[in-house]
Design an enzyme around this catalytic site. Structure first.
Site, mmCIF file in Angstrom:
data_model
loop_
_atom_site.group_PDB
_atom_site.id
_atom_site.type_symbol
_atom_site.label_atom_id
_atom_site.label_comp_id
_atom_site.label_asym_id
_atom_site.label_seq_id
_atom_site.Cartn_x
_atom_site.Cartn_y
_atom_site.Cartn_z
ATOM 1 N N LYS A 164 0.800 -1.245 0.000
ATOM 2 C CA LYS A 164 0.000 0.000 0.000
ATOM 3 C C LYS A 164 0.827 1.288 0.000
ATOM 4 C CE LYS A 164 -2.085 -1.544 3.676
ATOM 5 N NZ LYS A 164 -2.956 -1.893 4.792
ATOM 6 N N ASP A 199 -5.431 -5.627 10.770
ATOM 7 C CA ASP A 199 -6.770 -4.999 10.777
ATOM 8 C C ASP A 199 -7.896 -5.998 10.495
ATOM 9 O OD1 ASP A 199 -5.874 -5.209 8.154
ATOM 10 O OD2 ASP A 199 -6.447 -3.186 7.546
HETATM 11 C C1 BGC Z 1 -1.889 -5.808 3.909
HETATM 12 C C2 BGC Z 1 -2.759 -6.527 4.928
HETATM 13 C C3 BGC Z 1 -3.909 -5.652 5.348
HETATM 14 C C4 BGC Z 1 -4.678 -5.154 4.130
HETATM 15 C C5 BGC Z 1 -5.850 -4.249 4.489
HETATM 16 C C6 BGC Z 1 -2.760 -5.274 2.768
HETATM 17 O O1 BGC Z 1 -1.982 -4.505 1.900
HETATM 18 O O2 BGC Z 1 -0.921 -6.684 3.386
HETATM 19 O O3 BGC Z 1 -1.977 -6.904 6.049
HETATM 20 O O4 BGC Z 1 -4.756 -6.371 6.191
HETATM 21 O O5 BGC Z 1 -3.792 -4.449 3.280
HETATM 22 O O6 BGC Z 1 -5.451 -3.118 5.185
#
Ligand code: BGC
Length: 488
Positions: A164, A199
């Protein structure tokens, strides 16, 4: 009624030819679900897989009677949030919170600077907002850290990779609880990070606390991921001895454990996903190429960018806007997913024209009525595929856990969701349900209940901190220290 995605003869041939990447029939959906299930099973057997199937060491789900006041930290989306969560024990809670901006420099700098900033934000929160805890005892904190972390205990885990848009140095392979605790201790902040929570795990706990036991906690937001409850014995990679240890571990121990699937990384090898040239372009230009393949087709960080790539392709064929683009359209991530939502929610074509001219800088004289239909179609293609693929992930968990068929009663399978896509993208649930009907049949789909889990990250972190505190008070260690040795 959600608009459907059948080919329209009014579309130019260049657009029609793209539908094969986006419209998924029953056979295709089932093929995808099969691929997802294989990755789940592989991740439960082996460490080091993309779909990491991470044991959370969270050994039970709450029933709504839990009480206590905890600090919670939430890092993983646009902001850092510090909260004080008061669980009042009647499925209810109250939250005091502050948001702190995480700059691009912090997202890409050294991890120490990021964790120092987090510690400073906790300090600022405690000074400005205050906490209910006494002066002398360290305040227990649950840390919702929404990235893939290979956990070896409720309060221990190494970062596997960033996602992200985060890319801090000196973090991958490090224990994130230690990074945070070191920064807190160096600043003499009397806070003990006692639980590390993804989360999705938080969402599952929060949904169960608020409205009864749930099977899955899912995030459809900036990123996507899901956590679910499985029998501890299915986590074969832990080995029999460690599984037995964890089952008899603490006061909350049992035969079940919440598993963080990290489904955002499903099919990085691109064997079953309907990958289009626009997905490949997005991936190539991203800061994490060949990673998070599924997430890049489903989550809020990317949907706008896929639409932008599609529209540019049609502009380049001069079948859209008379071949004219704009500065925003030419800018990487220049079309925010929020605009896709606006276009999907538009009650009239004039509203779409408004978005195109005001938000995306397209000159009005180049927008023909047929162009508006093409733009609406592109948004629909991308968001329908996102919803169908999301349904595949949910269905794969339901099938994997043996909940697809009724056990004779009228039991439901509950799913808690959170995130901007789940909350704001029009028709998202409706379209997911349409795909679930194709995969699980009408009866199977009807048995699934789903709803938004309010503040999964805050409440879930508090619930995990409570589990940790209970274990500490009883002087038991919910999982064996041997677990550390097992994780490569
Ligand atoms: C992460 C996860 C997370 C999800 C939602 C992903 O990019 O790898 O760990 O739960 O985003 O936030």
């Amino acid at each position: 009624m959600a608009p459907t995605g059948t080919a329209s003869t009014a579309l130019p041939a260049e657009a029609q030819a793209l539908e094969k990447y986006f419209v998924l029939d029953k056979a295709r959906l089932n093929e995808i679900v099969g691929g997802f299930r294989r990755e789940f099973e592989d991740g439960l057997k082996n460490f080091g897989r993309d779909t990491a199937m991470i044991p959370s060491y969270c050994l039970n789900v709450p029933n709504g009677t839990e009480v206590g006041t905890f600090l919670a930290l939430d890092l993983g989306g646009t902001n850092l949030r510090v909260c004080e969560v008061k669980l009042t024990g009647n499925h209810d809670f109250s939250v005091k919170q502050q948001k702190y901006k995480v700059s691009e420099a912090l997202k890409h700098g050294d991890a120490k600077d990021l964790f120092d900033y987090i510690a400073e934000s906790v300090d600022a929160f405690m000074t400005e907002v205050g906490t209910e805890n006494g002066e002398d005892e360290a305040v227990h904190l649950g840390f919702t850290f929404s990235f893939p972390v290979e956990q070896t205990a409720l309060d221990k885990g190494k970062l596997l990779t960033w996602t992200k848009g985060f890319a801090c140095k000196n973090a991958i392979g490090h224990d994130v609880v230690k990074l945070l605790q070191d920064s807190l201790d160096a600043k003499h902040i009397k806070v003990k990070c006692s639980a590390l929570v993804n989360d999705t795990v938080g969402t599952l706990l929060s949904r169960s606390y608020q409205s009864g036991p749930a099977l899955i906690g899912a995030i459809f937001g900036t990123g996507t991921n899901g956590a679910y409850i499985d029998k501890t014995e299915t986590i074969e990679k832990l080995g029999k001895e460690a599984i037995a240890e964890s089952v008899k571990g603490g006061p909350d121990a049992g035969e079940y454990m919440v598993i963080n699937t990290e489904w955002g990384a499903i099919d990085n090898g691109r064997h079953v996903l309907p990958v289009s040239p626009f997905d490949n372009k997005l991936d190539r230009e991203s800061i994490n190429p060949r990673k998070q393949a599924f997430e890049k087709m489903v989550s809020g960080m990317y949907l706008g960018e896929i639409v932008r790539n599609m529209l540019l392709y049609l502009i380049d064929f001069s079948v859209l806007f008379d071949g004219h683009s704009s500065e925003a359209m030419n800018t990487h991530y220049g079309l925010d997913t929020a605009l896709v939502s606006e276009i999907e929610a538009a009650k009239s074509d004039d509203q779409v024209v408004n978005v195109l001219t005001k938000e995306l800088g397209i000159t009005e004289e180049f927008i023909k009525p047929a162009d508006v239909q093409i733009v609406k179609w592109a948004c629909r293609m991308v968001t329908m595929r996102a919803a169908s693929l999301s349904a595949c992930a949910l269905a794969a968990v339901v099938l994997h856990t043996g909940h697809a068929q009724s056990k004779g009663g009228d039991e439901t399978v509950d799913i808690g969701m959170d995130g901007s896509v789940a909350e704001f993208l029009p028709f998202f649930e409706e379209r997911m349900r349409a795909a679930l009907r194709l995969i699980l049949g009408d009866e199977g789909e009807k048995r699934i209940s789903m709803g938004l889990a309010k503040d999964g990250s805050g409440v879930g972190a508090a619930l995990c901190a409570l589990q940790a505190k209970k274990a500490e008070d009883a002087n038991v260690h919910p999982v064996s220290k041997k677990m550390d040795a097992l994780v490569p």
